[in-house]
Structures are given as C-alpha cells and as structure tokens.
Write an enzyme that holds these catalytic residues in place. Structure first.
Site, PDB file in Angstrom:
ATOM      1  N   HIS A 114       0.800  -1.236   0.000  1.00 61.94           N
ATOM      2  CA  HIS A 114       0.000   0.000   0.000  1.00 61.94           C
ATOM      3  C   HIS A 114       0.825   1.275   0.000  1.00 61.94           C
ATOM      4  CE1 HIS A 114      -3.982  -1.878   0.876  1.00 61.94           C
ATOM      5  NE2 HIS A 114      -3.224  -2.817   1.418  1.00 61.94           N
ATOM      6  N   LYS A 162      -8.832  13.711   5.152  1.00 59.23           N
ATOM      7  CA  LYS A 162      -7.966  12.523   5.087  1.00 59.23           C
ATOM      8  C   LYS A 162      -6.965  12.666   6.216  1.00 59.23           C
ATOM      9  CE  LYS A 162      -6.840  13.716   0.849  1.00 59.23           C
ATOM     10  NZ  LYS A 162      -6.565  12.804  -0.234  1.00 59.23           N
ATOM     11  N   ARG A 163      -6.175  11.616   6.491  1.00 58.64           N
ATOM     12  CA  ARG A 163      -5.142  11.758   7.505  1.00 58.64           C
ATOM     13  C   ARG A 163      -4.230  12.938   7.171  1.00 58.64           C
ATOM     14  NH1 ARG A 163      -4.827   7.688  11.497  1.00 58.64           N
ATOM     15  NH2 ARG A 163      -3.041   8.908  12.163  1.00 58.64           N
ATOM     16  N   LYS A 173       0.506  14.468   1.680  1.00 61.15           N
ATOM     17  CA  LYS A 173      -0.850  14.753   1.188  1.00 61.15           C
ATOM     18  C   LYS A 173      -1.066  16.256   0.972  1.00 61.15           C
ATOM     19  CE  LYS A 173      -2.765  10.692   3.593  1.00 61.15           C
ATOM     20  NZ  LYS A 173      -3.378   9.864   2.526  1.00 61.15           N
ATOM     21  N   THR A 204      -8.610   6.653  -1.782  1.00 61.02           N
ATOM     22  CA  THR A 204      -9.938   6.068  -1.925  1.00 61.02           C
ATOM     23  C   THR A 204     -11.008   7.120  -1.654  1.00 61.02           C
ATOM     24  OG1 THR A 204      -9.610   5.228   0.312  1.00 61.02           O
ATOM     25  CG2 THR A 204      -9.429   3.646  -1.478  1.00 61.02           C
ATOM     26  N   LYS A 237     -14.821   8.213  -3.480  1.00 61.02           N
ATOM     27  CA  LYS A 237     -16.111   8.496  -2.814  1.00 61.02           C
ATOM     28  C   LYS A 237     -16.658   9.831  -3.297  1.00 61.02           C
ATOM     29  CE  LYS A 237     -14.227   5.999   1.052  1.00 61.02           C
ATOM     30  NZ  LYS A 237     -13.427   6.149   2.288  1.00 61.02           N
TER      31      LYS A 237
END
Ligand code: Z57
Length: 838
Positions: free
Chosen positions: A373, A564-565, A570, A672, A676
């Site tokens: 991952h 998100k985290r 990110k 992911t 969504k």
C-alpha cells in the site's frame, strides 16, 4: 393500554416454522427492547432502541450467516482469509438495513416509538478499528465480497480502543481514548470454545524422535489466549452473510493458576495484564511505523490465531493430510502487517504437523498473497532481529531458513553478485540487523499487488525491481475501489433516488450500470433535480459544520473539501496556502471572477507526528483570522472539522463540490476518498498521483482540474530545487509567504510556524510545495471559472458520477477473485432461511 404495551403481549416471534409477515420485525424489536434489554422508556439518546433494533437485525443476519457457512463447508469451497490489522467499519446499522432490504419494515416498526432510522442510528458508535485508507479499504472489500457471494472471511483484532477521538483545543489536536465498546457492541457474537493459544518468548530446543528425525521445539513459552468475536457481514440483497472474525487476547488459565498457587498474587495479575494488553489499543500511525514491541505482539497474535483457525477447520474436515490444502485456501495479507503469517504457517506445518520443509514451503507459497500500500520508506516495516529473538525465537529461525534458501536462488540468478544478495536479503545488515517484512511477504507469496496503476508501475520499476526481475509473474495491479452501497446508495439517498428514477435500481448491486447516467448529462430537467439533491446534501453538511466547528457555511457557495489523515505528502499545507492566497486577494480587493467558497479540512495526525500537528494548528489559526474578518466572509469561509471519521464522511462526500487530491506525485499509492467524492458528483482538483490518474482517464481530462509536477519529473526537479527563487518570482506566493512570516496568523505566538515556513523554503523539501503552488493556483482559477457556469458544472458533476463505475470495490474484488483468489460465487438462490426471526 398504550400501543407499546399491546405489542409486548404478542410473542409470535417464537412460533415454530416460517413466519413471514410485516409485523414480525416490529414484534422482535419490541421483544428485544422490553425483554432482552429490560427497558420500557425510550430515553433521550435512543440508545436502547438502537440496541434493540441492532439485535432484531442481528437475528436476521445470524440465520443467514449460519447458512452461508454451512454451504461453504458442505460444498468444500475454496476460500480466502483476508488478514488485516485494521478494519475501519464505521457504523453497521444503516448498512445492514440497506443490504437486507429492510427499510420499509424498520420505518414501520419505529413509528410505534415515534422515531425514525436516521435518528436511531445516531446512537451507534463508529467501529474505528483502523487509521485511514488501508483500514477502510478492508471494510469496503468485506462488503463487496459478501455482495458478490464470495467465500471470504476477514480476520482482525478486536481492539478495546479504536482510533482516538480528536478534539481541537485552541487550534491544537487533543487525543482522547475511543472507548467504543463501553455501551456494548450488539453486532458481535463471541465463540470462546474456539479460542486459540498463541506463543510468546520461551526458547527453542532440538530433539530426536524415535525414527531418528531431528525436530525443533518452541518451549517454555508464555501463551496468550485468542478469543474470537464474530461480526456478520451482509451481502447486498443476496442472503449471503460472511464473517469478520476479530480476536481478543486473554490470559490463559494456567497463567493465573501457577502464579496464584505460588502465592504471587500481584505477579499473577500483572501477567494477566500483559496478555490483555495485546488487543487493548489500535496504533494510530497511518503510513508510518514506530517499531514498538507491543505492535509486533499484535501482528503475531493476529497471524498465529488466524492461521491456527484455518488449519483447525481443515483438520476437522480433512484430517492431517495437507496435500490439497493449497487448493482450498488463500491468505491475502493487507500490507506487511500480518506478513509473519508466512513464517507462522511454516512453523505449524513443519513443527506441529511434521511436514518436510519443501512440502510446507510449497503449500505456503501457493496460499499467501500480499498487497503493498505504500512506497514511503518510513512505512516499510522492519523489525530488529534481537526483538524477534526475544519474542518469537522459533519464528526467527524459520525466517533465517527461508532467507538462506532464498539467497541461494538469488545466487543462481545473479552468479557471483554478492551485493545483490545483500540488497535482497530478508535481513538488513549494517548496524542493528533488521528483518525486512516486505521482502518476507514477497518471497512467501505467489501474488504481489499494488493498489493503483501508477503505484504498481513504480513498485516494479523501483523498490521491488529485483524481485520483479526474478519473478515477473508474481506482480500485478489491483486498483482500489469503494463500496457503492455505503458510499452512494446509503449516504446519499437524495441523489440515489433521482439516479434510480432514470436508470432503475440495479446500479446498487451492479455498479457498471451507473454509466447509463451519461445519457442525461445534458437534460435540463435532470439538471434541476441533480442540483436540488446537492443543495439538500449541502444543508446537512452546513448543519454539521455549524454544530462541530461553530462556523457558518452557506449552501450557495462552492464547497471545497480535503478530508484525510494529515500527512506532509498529502499536502494539506498546499491547500491552506491557496486559502491564504484567496484571503490576500480579497483584502487587496482583487475579487474579480472569484467564486464564493467554503473550505473544509479535516483529519487526524498521528500523536507523535509533530509537523502534522503543526499543520492542524496552522489551519485553525488561518480559519480563525479569516472567519472573523467581515470583509472576507462573503467570499471565503474556512473550517477544520474535528474528529473526521467514517460517519462524518457519510455527510461530507454527498455535499462536496470540489474534492482536493493534491499529494506530491508518486507518493499517494491510490487514495480512496477521491473515489467516494467522484461517485457523489464532486469534481476533483488533483495531481497525477495514485488512482487520480485513472479517475481522470475515466471522466476525461476536460472534467478534472489537473495541476502539479508528474512522478517521473520529480527527481529532476529535486536535483536543482530552489524554492526561494520560486517565491521571489511569484508575487502571489511571495505575498502568502509574507503573511505567514509576518506572524499574521500567530500574532501572540511568535515563531510558532517557523518549521512550516522553513519546510516550504528548504531546497530539500521532499513535497515540492513551492514548485506546485503556481499551477495549483491556476487550476483553482479554472475551478472558479467552471463553477460560475452552473449548467456546465452540473454537467461535469453528472459525468463524474457516471464515470465512477470502475471505482466500485466490486470491480476490484472481481479482479482479486479472477487473478489471485480463483473463488467461485456461492449459491444465492437456494438459501432456505425462513426462521421465526424473518
Ligand atoms: C494506509 O492507510 C495506506 C498505506 C499504508 O502503507 C498504510 Br501503513 C496505511 C493507504 C495509502 O496511503 C493510500 O494511498 C491507499 O489508498 C490506501 O492505503 C488503501 O490502499
């Protein structure tokens, strides 16, 4: 008599034989409420009503679960065990009602209590047994496996405390324990009679049996009991109910006995604590490892209990002959976290069942499959050999043996290349020797997959290239997906309704059909409905933001969301730089073409990740300055949502206009959340990273806001990276940096954001924030232009939902099934459950 009292008298639920009428669910609800739970007043919180409803629905799940298991056993089905340290399930009630098609019955039953499902389900705690993407992926996969009628069992850990609750105090993250089991967990059923023993510590001894054969024996171990708790996983309207088996650690009886008998009461209790500690808490690190001993205990505990469970069932049915075992079983390893399972299966086959090494290895490498991952070096697990020697002495020996045989193979493939052997060894030498868990997983598996096309390509060309050269056929891609049941049908009823009016309801079980929506992208009547649904969803979101952040959002503004985290790669920081830039423009009076926006950020930082926590503080400080400036509020509002979790996302993604997927290219394995948002009709602003690439390909470049460096350019850019120069040459960025450096957002806390500022200005900034700023701002200008034309935007929104067909986890799981698992679907037509609880 009241209406409620009348219902208590009806005990039709216990009559023998099939009883199927509409009132049965009502009767069961009342029976559980009055008798199982012993209640007679519906309290404010509706907690007991929730429990009664959950038990009512569980009855229906249990009956089907028994049948599913019987079918698997009787038909001797090949099956997959999905091993994961994380299952981020969220709430179960609404999902079960949808999948069992009980909505109208539940609505009716709850009328007697003057309430509705949407209200009752608020009493359920999230099962937050995961950190982020990896854990939620496992949960979506379980839904898809059951919905596709595949015999798949999830194996995980029943953490007493899940992902911590996050609150924000003075702009800083504060962590509180998540005692999610306090009020009971009505979905689970324990099976103490199936408990397994897991060994720790002790030492290894040789002995020779009566045939003169040498054996190794793990003795004087301190055993811990693994007790299974089963959670039912309903398929979508197919009568299949699979199982998620979660292990809880407990002290063994003799632990207590020997110590107690020796009179050492405190020692006995201390030992008990040690055993029970194992499943006490989820480690809150996403995409980074911290190498704590207790975490290794958790990994071995899960791996050993789960392998034993599968072998026990095998022996019950087939006896001690393992020749056909690999034809019947697959173990899918969710990242390297359960990769000790490779060595554990070897240990049990060789030590306990006396198979030859080669036979055992043949079975192991025909049953294990590994999913990677991440490419982030800090997330690649390594465990010190000395810790293994202490905690898992026999497992260490087995890993050494696997390594010796593997390195012989490496020597054959690259004769005389000693460096290659060092590079590929399962043991990293130099300093404290470490076990490379990803290498163990690759060597022990017949399949290794990445989670998006780019990610798999980067794996085989980079990190795993030598393994790829050795075994090209092992490697494959399985782009992630999300379940359209939870992430569209359940969480977005208003949109689902209008979709079904056009294309029927079959898309929920067969998501490829969502493509038919494309036909209506230009239909003005449909546009009006689409927009109305969005506005309704935005109102729910406004209420959430008002209640949780105290910030007033407006449904007529563009909703720009990044949840998100919190992680540097990110780039929540890039997002907040854009927000500061908008603020700067508004203050300069440069609002020409600017679309009014509400920007929401949310996510948890690992408690030890200082930079991530600093970014949360920055977001909150920026939000505070902006929100209290009346000059700005017509154009810009900003909020940080505390405690982002699965349930929050169910309100967020249906309301979002713009989905922020802005990671540095090559760093986000898949993502992911991006899927969504897309399903729910949001447009994406994003880099060419992870599954963003496939999302853009599916929807068309003209319906996606692309920016930023590409993965293959990153090394060149880094080679002569000079952010100071970039800042000096970009007035927008220069202005933003000035605001930051002048302490505009930390007037009373000088120096607070120095680390953040220095990070942006560093020639070694791995995230290239300054580099991508200009193209990000330009893409955001394009967003404004597009949003200003609402017809055009609605078209693009519809096209995004219509193009999301391949991001269903049903597609992903079908591919796992075809390429890796080779399972055949169970029979869904011959289900005979007609119990008195139906
Ligand atoms: C985690 O959530 C992910 C990767 C990890 O190595 C760990 Br540890 C936790 C995420 C990736 O960051 C996402 O890009 C990906 O979509 C998700 O796993 C599911 O594959």
């Amino acid at each position: 008599m009241t209406k409620q009292d009348e219902q208590v008298c009806v005990v039709k639920g216990w009559q023998a034989g099939p009883v199927i009428d509409e009132s049965t669910l009502s009767d069961d609800l009342t029976r559980h409420f009055y008798y199982t739970l012993g209640r007679d007043v519906v309290g404010e919180s509706q907690l007991y009503l929730y429990h009664a409803l959950a038990l009512t629905i569980r009855d229906r799940l249990v009956a089907r679960c028994r049948e599913t298991n019987q079918q698997i056993k009787q038909q001797k089905r090949r099956k997959t065990a999905y091993l994961s340290l994380e299952f981020l399930m969220g709430r179960a009630l609404g999902n079960a009602v949808l999948n069992l098609d009980l909505e109208s019955q539940v609505t009716k039953a709850l009328q007697a209590y003057c309430t509705e499902l949407e209200s009752v389900e608020q009493a359920e705690h999230d099962a937050g047994l995961g950190n982020g993407g990896l854990g939620r992926l496992a949960a979506c996969f379980l839904d898809s496996c059951a919905s596709l009628a595949l015999p798949v069992v999830g194996y995980g850990i029943r953490y007493e405390y899940g992902m911590f609750n996050q609150s924000i105090k003075e702009g800083n993250q504060v962590e509180q324990p998540d005692n999610w089991l306090r009020e009971g967990h009505p979905w689970e059923l324990s099976a103490p009679e199936q408990a397994k023993r897991v060994k720790f510590s002790g030492y290894v001894q040789s002995y020779t049996d009566k045939f003169g054969r040498e054996h190794r024996q793990w003795i004087s171990s301190q055993d811990v009991l693994a007790v299974p708790y089963d959670v039912p996983i309903p398929g979508y309207k197919n009568n299949i109910v699979n199982t998620l088996r979660l292990w809880k650690s407990e002290a063994t009886d003799e632990f207590n006995l020997t110590e107690f008998n020796a009179g050492s009461y405190s020692e006995a209790v201390a030992q008990k604590n040690l055993a029970e500690q194992i499943t006490m808490v989820l480690y809150p690190n996403d995409s980074s490892e911290n190498g704590k001993e207790l975490r290794l205990r958790q990994q071995y505990f899960l791996s050993s209990a789960s392998i034993q469970d599968v072998l026990t069932q095998w022996i019950e049915q087939y006896g001690n002959d393992f020749t056909e075992f690999a034809q019947h079983h697959v173990f899918q390893l969710n990242d390297t976290h359960p990769s000790i399972a490779v060595a554990e299966l070897m240990r049990i086959l060789v030590d306990d069942h006396e198979l030859d090494w080669d036979q055992a290895w043949n079975i192991t490498t025909k049953t294990m499959a590994y999913t990677n991952h991440t490419l982030l070096p800090e997330a690649l697990e390594k465990w010190s050999v000395s810790l293994f020697a202490k905690l898992l002495p026999r497992i260490l020996e087995i890993i050494y043996e696997i390594n010796a045989r593997f390195l012989a193979e490496v020597a054959m493939h690259w004769p005389g290349d000693v460096q290659k052997q060092r590079d590929l060894s399962l043991i990293e030498e130099g300093g404290e020797p470490q076990i490379r868990m990803a290498f163990l997983a690759i060597v022990g598996s017949y399949s290794v997959n990445g989670v998006a096309a780019l990610h798999t390509q980067l794996l085989t060309a980079g990190l795993f290239k030598d393994f790829y050269a050795l075994w090209p056929d092992k490697f494959n891609n399985k782009t992630n997906g999300v379940t359209p049941r939870r992430w569209l049908a359940y969480c977005n009823p208003s949109l689902s309704q209008i979709i079904s009016e056009k294309i029927g309801k079959d898309w929920i079980g067969d998501f490829a059909q969502i493509g038919q929506l494309r036909r209506y992208y230009d239909d003005p009547q449909f546009h009006i409905k689409w927009h109305q649904a969005k506005q309704q969803n935005k109102q729910r979101f406004v209420d959430l933001v008002k209640q949780r952040c105290g910030v007033e959002f407006d449904i007529n503004m563009l909703f720009d969301v990044q949840v998100k985290r919190i992680h540097e790669y990110k780039r929540q920081l890039l997002n907040i730089l854009h927000v500061i830039h908008l603020y700067d423009r508004i203050r300069r009076g440069d609002t020409q073409g600017m679309v009014p926006r509400c920007v929401l950020l949310g996510g948890k930082a690992a408690p030890g990740y200082m930079m991530a926590k600093k970014i949360i503080k920055l977001i909150n400080n920026v939000a505070e300055v902006i929100n209290k400036d009346p000059q700005v509020s017509a154009f810009l509002r900003v909020a940080f949502l505390p405690n982002y979790n699965v349930t929050a996302m169910e309100t967020i993604c249906p309301a979002t206009d713009l989905s922020e997927q802005v990671s540095t290219a090559g760093k986000e394995a898949s993502g992911t959340g991006n899927m969504k948002f897309m399903m729910n009709g949001a447009l994406t602003i994003g880099t060419l990273d992870g599954a963003n690439i496939e999302i853009r390909d599916a929807v068309g470049a003209e319906n996606f806001f692309l920016f930023g460096a590409q993965a293959e350019q990153i090394d060149d850019i880094k080679a002569h990276y000079n952010p100071s120069e970039i800042i000096a040459n970009n007035p927008d960025l220069n202005s933003v940096m000035h605001l930051l450096e002048s302490g505009h957002f930390n007037l009373f806390e000088p120096g607070l954001f120095d680390d953040v500022i220095n990070g942006i200005k560093s020639n070694n900034d791995p995230w290239l924030t300054a580099h991508d700023f200009a193209s990000y701002i330009a893409a955001q200008r394009d967003v404004d232009k597009a949003y200003a034309d609402q017809t055009y935007w609605t078209q693009m929104s519809i096209l995004n939902t219509a193009a999301s067909g391949s991001f269903s986890s049903d597609r992903t799981i079908s591919q796992y099934c075809d390429d890796i698992w080779h399972l055949t679907p169970l029979d869904t037509t011959h289900q005979t459950v007609k119990t008195n609880t139906d």
